[in-house]
Scaffold this motif. Structure first.
Motif, PDB file in Angstrom:
ATOM      1  N   LEU A  48      17.684  -2.344  39.665  1.00 52.00           N
ATOM      2  CA  LEU A  48      18.009  -1.405  38.587  1.00 52.00           C
ATOM      3  C   LEU A  48      17.032  -1.600  37.442  1.00 52.00           C
ATOM      4  O   LEU A  48      16.319  -2.604  37.394  1.00 52.00           O
ATOM      5  N   LYS A  49      17.023  -0.621  36.538  1.00 46.31           N
ATOM      6  CA  LYS A  49      16.115  -0.713  35.395  1.00 46.31           C
ATOM      7  C   LYS A  49      16.716  -0.001  34.194  1.00 46.31           C
ATOM      8  O   LYS A  49      17.624   0.828  34.330  1.00 46.31           O
ATOM      9  N   ALA A  50      16.174  -0.337  33.015  1.00 42.00           N
ATOM     10  CA  ALA A  50      16.550   0.333  31.774  1.00 42.00           C
ATOM     11  C   ALA A  50      15.313   0.400  30.900  1.00 42.00           C
ATOM     12  O   ALA A  50      14.550  -0.570  30.822  1.00 42.00           O
ATOM     13  N   THR A  51      15.092   1.538  30.278  1.00 41.74           N
ATOM     14  CA  THR A  51      13.836   1.737  29.572  1.00 41.74           C
ATOM     15  C   THR A  51      13.977   1.756  28.056  1.00 41.74           C
ATOM     16  O   THR A  51      12.963   1.753  27.358  1.00 41.74           O
ATOM     17  N   LYS A  52      15.190   1.782  27.530  1.00 41.02           N
ATOM     18  CA  LYS A  52      15.334   1.736  26.080  1.00 41.02           C
ATOM     19  C   LYS A  52      16.649   1.076  25.704  1.00 41.02           C
ATOM     20  O   LYS A  52      17.564   0.949  26.527  1.00 41.02           O
ATOM     21  N   ALA A  53      16.727   0.699  24.438  1.00 45.75           N
ATOM     22  CA  ALA A  53      17.890  -0.033  23.940  1.00 45.75           C
ATOM     23  C   ALA A  53      19.184   0.728  24.224  1.00 45.75           C
ATOM     24  O   ALA A  53      19.240   1.957  24.096  1.00 45.75           O
ATOM     25  N   ALA A  64      23.481  -3.674  34.313  1.00 45.71           N
ATOM     26  CA  ALA A  64      22.867  -4.473  33.253  1.00 45.71           C
ATOM     27  C   ALA A  64      22.606  -3.553  32.078  1.00 45.71           C
ATOM     28  O   ALA A  64      22.152  -2.412  32.265  1.00 45.71           O
ATOM     29  N   THR A  65      22.878  -4.040  30.874  1.00 41.02           N
ATOM     30  CA  THR A  65      22.702  -3.238  29.663  1.00 41.02           C
ATOM     31  C   THR A  65      21.599  -3.836  28.807  1.00 41.02           C
ATOM     32  O   THR A  65      21.593  -5.046  28.541  1.00 41.02           O
ATOM     33  N   TYR A  66      20.683  -3.001  28.374  1.00 39.25           N
ATOM     34  CA  TYR A  66      19.543  -3.390  27.543  1.00 39.25           C
ATOM     35  C   TYR A  66      20.064  -3.623  26.128  1.00 39.25           C
ATOM     36  O   TYR A  66      20.429  -2.681  25.420  1.00 39.25           O
ATOM     37  N   ARG A  67      20.088  -4.877  25.697  1.00 42.24           N
ATOM     38  CA  ARG A  67      20.573  -5.231  24.362  1.00 42.24           C
ATOM     39  C   ARG A  67      19.416  -5.724  23.521  1.00 42.24           C
ATOM     40  O   ARG A  67      18.968  -6.858  23.655  1.00 42.24           O
TER      41      ARG A  67
END
Lengths: 113, 116
Positions: A48-53, A64-67
């Protein structure tokens, strides 16, 4: 420079247990964040991925959460299965157009029936 | 097959020998990356190609390491005068052209190099 620190393993859990693998990062600006998984005998796969806060990445029951405030991207799953046994890598990417990844050292997860 | 392939899968070299590791990316993938993964560690970036152009070689640990991708598809990582510290798994990854939207990378199975 950029770096990723993740929870050292190995981690052993019983089936259906709750999983958390911690990951924190150091980078300037706004990196993109990833979790990769390496199953036994296989190559690295993007989980998985996240690209911004505040973005939440999710796949196969993992989240997963981008903190940005805590520079963290902890991996969680509510109920693990034996098939989740693998090595998990947290990573970041800082450069658009290149996207080279900076990885953590990996966490080996073993789920016992 | 449809994935990234690497050959050989295993290579044993005597110290001082030269080795060549091959990567066949997914057809049409413009970007190609090499990583080095020491035992018990995460992969570390070595070099990056966009088509045949090597745009970033900042991760190559010494001038004994050389990579090429002359026709913008297959790539070769060459290590000259191998040393024991070169023992690692060498991973290749490819993706569509680098862009704002961060295309997913696809990794090959790796080549495990053991230097005796």
């Amino acid at each position: 420079g950029n770096s990723v620190t993740q929870m050292e393993g190995p981690v052993t859990l019983s089936e259906e247990a709750f999983l958390t693998i911690n990951c924190t990062y150091t980078a300037t600006g706004y990196p993109s964040l990833f979790w990769y998984v390496q199953y036994p005998g296989e190559g690295l796969q993007l989980l998985l991925k996240a690209t911004k806060a505040d973005d939440k990445g999710s796949n196969k029951g993992f989240e997963a959460t981008y903190r940005k405030e805590t520079t963290s991207f902890h991996l969680e799953k509510g109920s693990v299965q034996v098939s989740d046994s693998a090595v998990y890598f947290c990573a970041l990417s800082k450069d658009f157009g290149n996207e080279k990844l900076t990885f953590g050292t990996g966490t080996r997860l073993t789920i016992i029936p | 097959g449809a994935g990234v392939s690497q050959s050989p899968r295993y290579k044993v070299a005597k110290r001082g020998q030269d080795v060549a590791l091959r990567c066949d990316p997914i057809s049409g993938h413009v970007s190609l990356f090499w990583y080095q993964q020491a035992l018990g560690q995460g992969p570390e970036f070595l070099t990056y190609f966009q088509n045949e152009a090597q745009l970033d070689k900042s991760g190559l640990p010494s001038d004994r390491f050389f990579a090429e991708r002359p026709e913008g598809s297959v790539s070769t990582l060459k290590i000259q005068r191998t040393q024991q510290e070169d023992s690692a798994v060498y991973l290749c990854a490819s993706s569509l052209k680098g862009a704002v939207y961060l295309p997913s990378k696809f990794f090959g199975p790796g080549t495990r190099l053991t230097v005796l």
